[in-house]
Design an enzyme around this catalytic site. Sequence first.
Site, mmCIF file in Angstrom:
data_model
loop_
_atom_site.group_PDB
_atom_site.id
_atom_site.type_symbol
_atom_site.label_atom_id
_atom_site.label_comp_id
_atom_site.label_asym_id
_atom_site.label_seq_id
_atom_site.Cartn_x
_atom_site.Cartn_y
_atom_site.Cartn_z
ATOM 1 N N MET A 1 -8.954 7.698 8.734
ATOM 2 C CA MET A 1 -9.159 8.334 7.420
ATOM 3 C C MET A 1 -10.318 9.322 7.468
ATOM 4 S SD MET A 1 -8.739 4.764 5.279
ATOM 5 C CE MET A 1 -9.920 3.929 6.371
ATOM 6 N N LYS B 1 -3.550 3.501 -2.744
ATOM 7 C CA LYS B 1 -4.173 4.714 -3.250
ATOM 8 C C LYS B 1 -3.295 5.915 -2.956
ATOM 9 C CE LYS B 1 -8.886 3.010 -2.667
ATOM 10 N NZ LYS B 1 -10.205 3.235 -2.045
ATOM 11 N N ASP C 1 0.839 -1.194 0.000
ATOM 12 C CA ASP C 1 0.000 0.000 0.000
ATOM 13 C C ASP C 1 0.877 1.248 0.000
ATOM 14 O OD1 ASP C 1 -2.367 -1.366 -0.047
ATOM 15 O OD2 ASP C 1 -2.724 -1.266 2.104
#
Length: 269
Positions: free
Chosen positions: A185, A70, A48
Site C-alpha cells: 500500500m 475500504k 474486504d
Amino acid sequence: MNKRSALGPAQGPMPGEVWLVGAGPGDPGLLTLRAAEALKRADLVLHDALPGRAVLRLVRPGAEVVPVGKRKGAAPVSQARINARLIAGARAGLRVVRLKGGDPFVFGRGGEEAQALDAAGIPWKVVPGVTAGTAAPAAAGIPLTHRGVASAVTFVTGHDEAGDLPGAVNWDALARLDGTIAAFMALSRLDEIALRLLAGGRPPATPVAIIAQATTPDQQVLHSTLGTCTLDARRAALPKPALVVIGQVAALGLGAVLPQAEAARRAAM
C-alpha cells in the site's frame, strides 16, 4: 499458542465460530482449498475490497455477503463495527467467515479481530492466504531473495491508519540494510518513502519495481529507480492496489537474465 487459532479436521466453520480467511492476492486460482471450503459453508461472509472478486462466487446461495473494505470515495466501515458484526453473527449461531485479501495476519488487521473475538469468548480459526508480499513479485518474475544479490527481505506498510507515512518505521535503518524492501500500500506515499530512503543513504540508481493489481488479468509492472520512481509512477497512472519492491532484485523480472544464468552462459561459450 491459543488452541482456538489452530486448524482442526473440520473443513469449514461450525455454527457460532468465526474463521479469518485469506483470499490471496487476486487470482482466484491462488485461493487455498481450505478457504474455498469455508466460503461454501459460511452463513455470513464479511469481505474486504478484494482485487479479484471472483472468489465470492464460491459463497453458497442464501448466505449473507457484506462488503466492509475500504474503497476510494466511500467511507470505510470502522474496525469496531466489523468486530461487533463478527461477534453478533457468531452469537446468533451463524458460520462466519471474515474474508481478507492476501493473508489475514500480514497487514490485514486479523490479529486485532482475533483479539476482539477472544475477549468476547468466540471460537475462531485462521486460514492462511497467499500474501501479496510474495505473490506480487513472483507474478512479475522478481525473486525477493536471490543468491549473490539479496539475502534478506523486509515487509513494510506504506501508510498508517490515517494514511500517513508510518512513524514507527525506521526508514534510516531500512536504507542502510543491504536487502530487499517490499512495501505494501505504498503508491500513495511513494514520494515520501523514496525521499526517506535516499536521505538514509540508498543510491538514486537503486532499482524499483511497482506491481499493480498483481496476479489479475490487469496486472501492470513498472520498472524504475529510487531517484525517478515517483515521477515514473505518476506518469504511468498505475491503478491500486500496488506493491513496491525496492532493491537490486527489482531489476530482475519476466524475461530478465539472472546473474548466475548469464555467468553460466558465458562460461559455456
